[in-house]
Design a protein around this motif. Sequence first.
Motif, PDB file in Angstrom:
ATOM      1  N   ASP A   1     -27.890  -1.367  10.975  1.00  0.00           N
ATOM      2  CA  ASP A   1     -26.876  -1.110   9.965  1.00  0.00           C
ATOM      3  C   ASP A   1     -25.717  -2.066  10.234  1.00  0.00           C
ATOM      4  OD1 ASP A   1     -24.717  -0.214   8.438  1.00  0.00           O
ATOM      5  OD2 ASP A   1     -24.970   1.896   8.948  1.00  0.00           O
ATOM      6  N   GLY A   2     -25.493  -3.015   9.357  1.00  0.00           N
ATOM      7  CA  GLY A   2     -24.489  -4.044   9.570  1.00  0.00           C
ATOM      8  C   GLY A   2     -23.061  -3.586   9.424  1.00  0.00           C
ATOM      9  N   HIS A   3     -22.849  -2.314   9.092  1.00  0.00           N
ATOM     10  CA  HIS A   3     -21.498  -1.766   9.015  1.00  0.00           C
ATOM     11  C   HIS A   3     -21.209  -0.776  10.145  1.00  0.00           C
ATOM     12  CE1 HIS A   3     -21.039  -3.722   5.206  1.00  0.00           C
ATOM     13  NE2 HIS A   3     -21.987  -3.020   4.634  1.00  0.00           N
TER      14      HIS A   3
ATOM     15  N   THR B   1     -26.556  -4.377   4.798  1.00  0.00           N
ATOM     16  CA  THR B   1     -25.169  -4.208   4.395  1.00  0.00           C
ATOM     17  C   THR B   1     -25.085  -3.834   2.918  1.00  0.00           C
ATOM     18  OG1 THR B   1     -24.923  -6.549   3.820  1.00  0.00           O
ATOM     19  CG2 THR B   1     -24.373  -5.901   6.093  1.00  0.00           C
ATOM     20  N   ILE B   2     -23.871  -3.567   2.474  1.00  0.00           N
ATOM     21  CA  ILE B   2     -23.609  -3.217   1.076  1.00  0.00           C
ATOM     22  C   ILE B   2     -22.654  -4.241   0.493  1.00  0.00           C
ATOM     23  CG2 ILE B   2     -22.640  -1.491  -0.501  1.00  0.00           C
ATOM     24  CD1 ILE B   2     -23.339   0.628   1.641  1.00  0.00           C
ATOM     25  N   ARG B   3     -23.066  -4.886  -0.562  1.00  0.00           N
ATOM     26  CA  ARG B   3     -22.148  -5.815  -1.216  1.00  0.00           C
ATOM     27  C   ARG B   3     -20.929  -5.044  -1.731  1.00  0.00           C
ATOM     28  NH1 ARG B   3     -23.516  -9.598  -6.454  1.00  0.00           N
ATOM     29  NH2 ARG B   3     -24.492 -10.993  -4.962  1.00  0.00           N
ATOM     30  N   GLY B   4     -19.737  -5.594  -1.466  1.00  0.00           N
ATOM     31  CA  GLY B   4     -18.504  -4.939  -1.907  1.00  0.00           C
ATOM     32  C   GLY B   4     -18.101  -3.770  -1.028  1.00  0.00           C
ATOM     33  N   LYS B   5     -18.633  -3.690   0.200  1.00  0.00           N
ATOM     34  CA  LYS B   5     -18.390  -2.551   1.075  1.00  0.00           C
ATOM     35  C   LYS B   5     -16.889  -2.247   1.202  1.00  0.00           C
ATOM     36  CE  LYS B   5     -19.242   0.546   4.304  1.00  0.00           C
ATOM     37  NZ  LYS B   5     -19.873   1.841   3.997  1.00  0.00           N
ATOM     38  N   GLY B   6     -16.552  -0.985   0.973  1.00  0.00           N
ATOM     39  CA  GLY B   6     -15.173  -0.538   1.081  1.00  0.00           C
ATOM     40  C   GLY B   6     -14.499  -0.289  -0.240  1.00  0.00           C
TER      41      GLY B   6
ATOM     42  N   SER C   1     -15.734   0.901  -6.457  1.00  0.00           N
ATOM     43  CA  SER C   1     -15.794   0.418  -7.841  1.00  0.00           C
ATOM     44  C   SER C   1     -16.621  -0.856  -7.990  1.00  0.00           C
ATOM     45  CB  SER C   1     -14.384   0.172  -8.388  1.00  0.00           C
ATOM     46  OG  SER C   1     -13.712  -0.804  -7.638  1.00  0.00           O
ATOM     47  N   ILE C   2     -16.867  -1.584  -6.887  1.00  0.00           N
ATOM     48  CA  ILE C   2     -17.696  -2.784  -6.993  1.00  0.00           C
ATOM     49  C   ILE C   2     -18.896  -2.758  -6.050  1.00  0.00           C
ATOM     50  CG2 ILE C   2     -15.691  -4.171  -7.675  1.00  0.00           C
ATOM     51  CD1 ILE C   2     -15.898  -5.563  -4.922  1.00  0.00           C
ATOM     52  N   GLU C   3     -19.042  -1.718  -5.240  1.00  0.00           N
ATOM     53  CA  GLU C   3     -20.144  -1.684  -4.284  1.00  0.00           C
ATOM     54  C   GLU C   3     -21.493  -1.759  -4.981  1.00  0.00           C
ATOM     55  OE1 GLU C   3     -18.384   0.732  -0.402  1.00  0.00           O
ATOM     56  OE2 GLU C   3     -19.846   1.700  -1.715  1.00  0.00           O
ATOM     57  N   ALA C   4     -22.355  -2.630  -4.438  1.00  0.00           N
ATOM     58  CA  ALA C   4     -23.749  -2.766  -4.886  1.00  0.00           C
ATOM     59  C   ALA C   4     -23.865  -3.091  -6.370  1.00  0.00           C
ATOM     60  CB  ALA C   4     -24.552  -1.507  -4.564  1.00  0.00           C
ATOM     61  N   ARG C   5     -22.867  -3.801  -6.885  1.00  0.00           N
ATOM     62  CA  ARG C   5     -22.905  -4.210  -8.290  1.00  0.00           C
ATOM     63  C   ARG C   5     -23.268  -5.681  -8.385  1.00  0.00           C
ATOM     64  NH1 ARG C   5     -17.829  -2.125 -11.812  1.00  0.00           N
ATOM     65  NH2 ARG C   5     -18.705  -3.772 -13.129  1.00  0.00           N
TER      66      ARG C   5
END
Length: 285
Positions: free
Chosen positions: A209-211, A237-242, A245-249
């Motif tokens: 888990d990269g986070h 990882t999750i794009r937009g982590k944190g 409103s933009i995570e995993a978009r």
Amino acid sequence: MNEIKLKKLEQTALRVREHIIKLSTDGGCFVGASLSATDLIVYLYTEFLNLNPTNLDDPDRDYLFLSKGHDVPALYGTLVEMGVLEAERLQNHLSTNDHIYWHPNTQIPGIEFHSGSLGHLPAVSVGVAMDLKISASQNRVVCILGDGELNEGSVWEAVMVAHAHKLDNLIFVVDRNNFQANMATEDLIPLEPLVDKFEAFGWEVCRIDGHNFLDLEEAFADLPYKKHKPSVIIADTIRGKGLPSIEARADRWFCNFSSTEIEQLLQELHGEHTTTLVSETLVVR
């Protein structure tokens, strides 16, 4: 890892994410991928690599090559938190009066190589690792790649050469956020099973888990995983982590937010609310 160190890492990563958000206006930046790589870069620079503000040119330093150069906002922010780069310089982003730009520039202390053309730095990393082996140096070489970048044939050429020369001083870290530009990787050219692919090329593989800083500490503590073999860490990882409103978009890979959106996103980062985004998205066909 004790609670004090964990908290310090989390707070550093939070501040780096604040820097990234502030860079995503007045021309914008690749905010989604930068946020996915933040924890990786923070951990590498503050805990793993033999790098600090006083040894950036030391022949005995470790080397980090950011092959997915569009993640440079995360690197800028980390260099600020390390005390290598002045925070005020980030205000010069995209200015003709400075080198703070969309991709790494060696005019900035702590950046080893220009990057942005995907697939180039794995070969550079292999070359540096080979040179260090020949000179019997103990330096380590880390190369951070994007998962979409693995579609480049030059990556796999470098992977083969690294195995052939038994470069156990070389570590690839794949930021596996499952997107490239505005598409999911598995919808364009599927990458899985990624562990099997690297193992087939003779590399030792770890997937984490990269986070999770605890996972990161465990993964990097055991390196090299095997003598005479290069290692790769696949960091999910999750794009937009944190920023929910933009995570995993897929559409929020490059963002140029308004000043109002920036203020709201900073509040969202601290858990206050999600942001209603009105800025346009960038689509590549």
